[in-house]
Motif scaffolding. Structure first.
Motif, PDB file in Angstrom:
ATOM      1  N   CYS A   1       3.742  -6.727  -9.897  1.00 31.33           N
ATOM      2  CA  CYS A   1       4.747  -7.427 -10.568  1.00 31.33           C
ATOM      3  C   CYS A   1       4.194  -7.814 -11.868  1.00 31.33           C
ATOM      4  CB  CYS A   1       4.994  -8.894  -9.770  1.00 31.33           C
ATOM      5  SG  CYS A   1       6.021  -9.792 -10.422  1.00 31.33           S
ATOM      6  N   LEU A   2       4.940  -7.376 -13.016  1.00 35.86           N
ATOM      7  CA  LEU A   2       4.517  -7.702 -14.360  1.00 35.86           C
ATOM      8  C   LEU A   2       4.621  -9.023 -14.934  1.00 35.86           C
ATOM      9  CD1 LEU A   2       6.035  -4.393 -16.018  1.00 35.86           C
ATOM     10  CD2 LEU A   2       3.812  -4.962 -15.407  1.00 35.86           C
ATOM     11  N   VAL A   3       5.234 -10.064 -14.019  1.00 33.95           N
ATOM     12  CA  VAL A   3       5.497 -11.402 -14.364  1.00 33.95           C
ATOM     13  C   VAL A   3       4.385 -12.278 -13.691  1.00 33.95           C
ATOM     14  CG1 VAL A   3       6.981 -13.546 -14.433  1.00 33.95           C
ATOM     15  CG2 VAL A   3       8.039 -11.048 -14.453  1.00 33.95           C
ATOM     16  N   CYS A   4       4.165 -11.988 -12.222  1.00 35.05           N
ATOM     17  CA  CYS A   4       3.012 -12.996 -11.742  1.00 35.05           C
ATOM     18  C   CYS A   4       1.877 -12.168 -11.336  1.00 35.05           C
ATOM     19  CB  CYS A   4       3.652 -13.613 -10.622  1.00 35.05           C
ATOM     20  SG  CYS A   4       3.918 -12.453  -9.285  1.00 35.05           S
ATOM     21  N   ASP A   5       1.879 -10.797 -11.673  1.00 38.05           N
ATOM     22  CA  ASP A   5       0.443 -10.023 -11.249  1.00 38.05           C
ATOM     23  C   ASP A   5       0.404  -9.677  -9.621  1.00 38.05           C
ATOM     24  OD1 ASP A   5      -0.242  -9.791 -13.929  1.00 38.05           O
ATOM     25  OD2 ASP A   5      -1.995 -10.909 -13.548  1.00 38.05           O
ATOM     26  N   ARG A   6       1.217 -10.228  -8.829  1.00 38.76           N
ATOM     27  CA  ARG A   6       1.150 -10.036  -7.487  1.00 38.76           C
ATOM     28  C   ARG A   6       1.252  -8.440  -7.340  1.00 38.76           C
ATOM     29  NH1 ARG A   6       3.926 -13.147  -3.218  1.00 38.76           N
ATOM     30  NH2 ARG A   6       4.826 -14.169  -5.180  1.00 38.76           N
ATOM     31  N   VAL A   7       0.233  -7.921  -6.378  1.00 40.71           N
ATOM     32  CA  VAL A   7       0.191  -6.660  -5.862  1.00 40.71           C
ATOM     33  C   VAL A   7       0.468  -6.529  -4.671  1.00 40.71           C
ATOM     34  CG1 VAL A   7      -1.146  -4.654  -5.847  1.00 40.71           C
ATOM     35  CG2 VAL A   7      -1.495  -6.022  -7.868  1.00 40.71           C
ATOM     36  N   THR A   8       1.505  -5.731  -4.215  1.00 43.89           N
ATOM     37  CA  THR A   8       1.859  -5.486  -2.902  1.00 43.89           C
ATOM     38  C   THR A   8       1.698  -4.014  -2.305  1.00 43.89           C
ATOM     39  OG1 THR A   8       3.727  -7.156  -3.254  1.00 43.89           O
ATOM     40  CG2 THR A   8       3.939  -5.823  -1.168  1.00 43.89           C
ATOM     41  N   ASP A   9       1.202  -3.755  -1.389  1.00 42.49           N
ATOM     42  CA  ASP A   9       0.707  -2.441  -0.748  1.00 42.49           C
ATOM     43  C   ASP A   9       1.972  -1.999  -0.174  1.00 42.49           C
ATOM     44  OD1 ASP A   9      -2.118  -2.841  -1.322  1.00 42.49           O
ATOM     45  OD2 ASP A   9      -2.553  -3.481   0.830  1.00 42.49           O
ATOM     46  N   VAL A  10       2.202  -0.560  -0.700  1.00 42.91           N
ATOM     47  CA  VAL A  10       3.433   0.254  -0.011  1.00 42.91           C
ATOM     48  C   VAL A  10       2.883   1.429   0.446  1.00 42.91           C
ATOM     49  CG1 VAL A  10       5.340  -0.641  -1.474  1.00 42.91           C
ATOM     50  CG2 VAL A  10       3.542   0.948  -2.395  1.00 42.91           C
ATOM     51  N   ASP A  11       3.561   1.761   1.635  1.00 47.73           N
ATOM     52  CA  ASP A  11       3.007   3.200   2.093  1.00 47.73           C
ATOM     53  C   ASP A  11       4.335   4.132   1.882  1.00 47.73           C
ATOM     54  OD1 ASP A  11       0.487   3.233   3.585  1.00 47.73           O
ATOM     55  OD2 ASP A  11       1.189   1.388   4.121  1.00 47.73           O
ATOM     56  N   ASP A  12       4.257   5.281   1.255  1.00 47.77           N
ATOM     57  CA  ASP A  12       5.397   5.900   1.367  1.00 47.77           C
ATOM     58  C   ASP A  12       4.873   7.640   1.224  1.00 47.77           C
ATOM     59  OD1 ASP A  12       8.491   5.714   0.071  1.00 47.77           O
ATOM     60  OD2 ASP A  12       7.687   7.721   0.236  1.00 47.77           O
ATOM     61  N   ALA A  13       5.188   8.250   2.298  1.00 50.77           N
ATOM     62  CA  ALA A  13       4.733   9.669   2.301  1.00 50.77           C
ATOM     63  C   ALA A  13       5.217  10.473   0.839  1.00 50.77           C
ATOM     64  CB  ALA A  13       5.228  10.108   3.651  1.00 50.77           C
ATOM     65  N   ARG A  14       6.318  10.075   0.583  1.00 50.81           N
ATOM     66  CA  ARG A  14       6.596  10.971  -0.498  1.00 50.81           C
ATOM     67  C   ARG A  14       5.708  10.876  -2.050  1.00 50.81           C
ATOM     68  NH1 ARG A  14      12.394   8.797  -0.539  1.00 50.81           N
ATOM     69  NH2 ARG A  14      11.249   6.957   0.034  1.00 50.81           N
ATOM     70  N   LEU A  15       5.309   9.461  -2.040  1.00 49.78           N
ATOM     71  CA  LEU A  15       4.416   9.436  -2.930  1.00 49.78           C
ATOM     72  C   LEU A  15       2.950   9.950  -2.658  1.00 49.78           C
ATOM     73  CD1 LEU A  15       4.838   5.419  -3.800  1.00 49.78           C
ATOM     74  CD2 LEU A  15       5.564   7.304  -4.928  1.00 49.78           C
ATOM     75  N   ASP A  16       2.538  10.180  -1.287  1.00 49.89           N
ATOM     76  CA  ASP A  16       1.257  10.729  -0.962  1.00 49.89           C
ATOM     77  C   ASP A  16       1.137  11.976  -1.547  1.00 49.89           C
ATOM     78  OD1 ASP A  16       0.567   8.232   0.122  1.00 49.89           O
ATOM     79  OD2 ASP A  16       0.890   8.922   2.345  1.00 49.89           O
ATOM     80  N   VAL A  17       2.237  12.767  -1.622  1.00 47.95           N
ATOM     81  CA  VAL A  17       2.069  14.030  -1.977  1.00 47.95           C
ATOM     82  C   VAL A  17       2.543  14.505  -3.343  1.00 47.95           C
ATOM     83  CG1 VAL A  17       2.137  14.816   0.332  1.00 47.95           C
ATOM     84  CG2 VAL A  17       4.375  14.680  -0.995  1.00 47.95           C
ATOM     85  N   LEU A  18       2.499  13.614  -4.163  1.00 48.85           N
ATOM     86  CA  LEU A  18       2.700  13.864  -5.607  1.00 48.85           C
ATOM     87  C   LEU A  18       2.030  14.985  -6.212  1.00 48.85           C
ATOM     88  CD1 LEU A  18       3.559  10.443  -7.383  1.00 48.85           C
ATOM     89  CD2 LEU A  18       5.231  12.154  -6.856  1.00 48.85           C
ATOM     90  N   PRO A  19       2.309  15.806  -6.813  1.00 46.54           N
ATOM     91  CA  PRO A  19       1.475  16.899  -7.559  1.00 46.54           C
ATOM     92  C   PRO A  19       0.469  16.118  -8.562  1.00 46.54           C
ATOM     93  CG  PRO A  19       3.529  16.938  -8.343  1.00 46.54           C
ATOM     94  CD  PRO A  19       3.510  15.964  -7.521  1.00 46.54           C
ATOM     95  N   VAL A  20      -0.742  16.369  -8.462  1.00 49.27           N
ATOM     96  CA  VAL A  20      -1.850  15.894  -9.372  1.00 49.27           C
ATOM     97  C   VAL A  20      -1.815  16.734 -10.657  1.00 49.27           C
ATOM     98  CG1 VAL A  20      -4.114  14.966  -9.492  1.00 49.27           C
ATOM     99  CG2 VAL A  20      -2.836  14.433  -7.668  1.00 49.27           C
ATOM    100  N   PRO A  21      -1.763  16.384 -11.746  1.00 54.05           N
ATOM    101  CA  PRO A  21      -2.123  17.355 -12.851  1.00 54.05           C
ATOM    102  C   PRO A  21      -3.561  17.882 -12.897  1.00 54.05           C
ATOM    103  CG  PRO A  21      -1.762  15.091 -13.752  1.00 54.05           C
ATOM    104  CD  PRO A  21      -1.376  14.974 -12.095  1.00 54.05           C
ATOM    105  N   ASP A  22      -3.541  18.983 -13.499  1.00 57.41           N
ATOM    106  CA  ASP A  22      -4.808  19.574 -13.778  1.00 57.41           C
ATOM    107  C   ASP A  22      -5.739  18.899 -14.688  1.00 57.41           C
ATOM    108  OD1 ASP A  22      -6.882  21.213 -14.014  1.00 57.41           O
ATOM    109  OD2 ASP A  22      -5.860  23.079 -14.666  1.00 57.41           O
ATOM    110  N   THR A  23      -6.877  18.325 -14.261  1.00 55.65           N
ATOM    111  CA  THR A  23      -7.453  17.406 -15.021  1.00 55.65           C
ATOM    112  C   THR A  23      -9.061  17.966 -15.470  1.00 55.65           C
ATOM    113  OG1 THR A  23      -8.624  16.295 -13.295  1.00 55.65           O
ATOM    114  CG2 THR A  23      -6.785  15.234 -14.259  1.00 55.65           C
ATOM    115  N   ARG A  24      -9.219  19.505 -15.309  1.00 55.25           N
ATOM    116  CA  ARG A  24      -9.980  20.111 -15.791  1.00 55.25           C
ATOM    117  C   ARG A  24     -10.511  19.952 -16.996  1.00 55.25           C
ATOM    118  NH1 ARG A  24      -9.585  25.379 -12.085  1.00 55.25           N
ATOM    119  NH2 ARG A  24      -7.171  24.975 -12.868  1.00 55.25           N
TER     120      ARG A  24
END
Ligand SMILES: [Zn+2]
Ligand SMILES: [Zn+2]
Length: 95
Positions: free
Chosen positions: A45-68
């Motif tokens: 939350c950009l207003v109160c800085d609250r951080v909430t954990d979320v689990d989402d399988a679709r986010l787990d498999v996001l392609p990670v860019p090549d950082t070499r």
């Protein structure tokens, strides 16, 4: 028992190094610590800085860019979905 902030901070830093907690980077504030070390994501939350954990399988498999080209090896990632939490939205609506 009173524990100084510096002591708490050093302890958390040590825990983070051995993987008991993970450091959650958070824009605009000092280091935060997360008791979850498995892959999960955050609603920030950009207003109160609250951080909430979320689990989402679709986010787990996001392609990670090549950082070499940065000489960087990615070992983990978290997605931060930034916005306004329910409480802050309700506050805004009341105004
Ligand atoms: Zn909020
Ligand atoms: Zn978390």
């Amino acid at each position: 028992m009173r524990v100084s902030r510096a002591t708490v901070f050093r302890t958390l830093e040590a825990f983070a190094r051995v993987g008991l907690v993970s450091k959650a980077c958070h824009p605009g504030s000092s280091a935060r610590y997360d008791r979850r070390v498995d892959r999960h994501h955050h609603l920030v939350c950009l207003v109160c800085d609250r951080v909430t954990d979320v689990d989402d399988a679709r986010l787990d498999v996001l392609p990670v860019p090549d950082t070499r080209r940065f000489g960087f090896t990615v070992s983990d990632f978290r997605v931060q979905l930034r916005g306004t939490c329910r409480e802050c939205r309700e506050q805004e609506e009341k105004r």
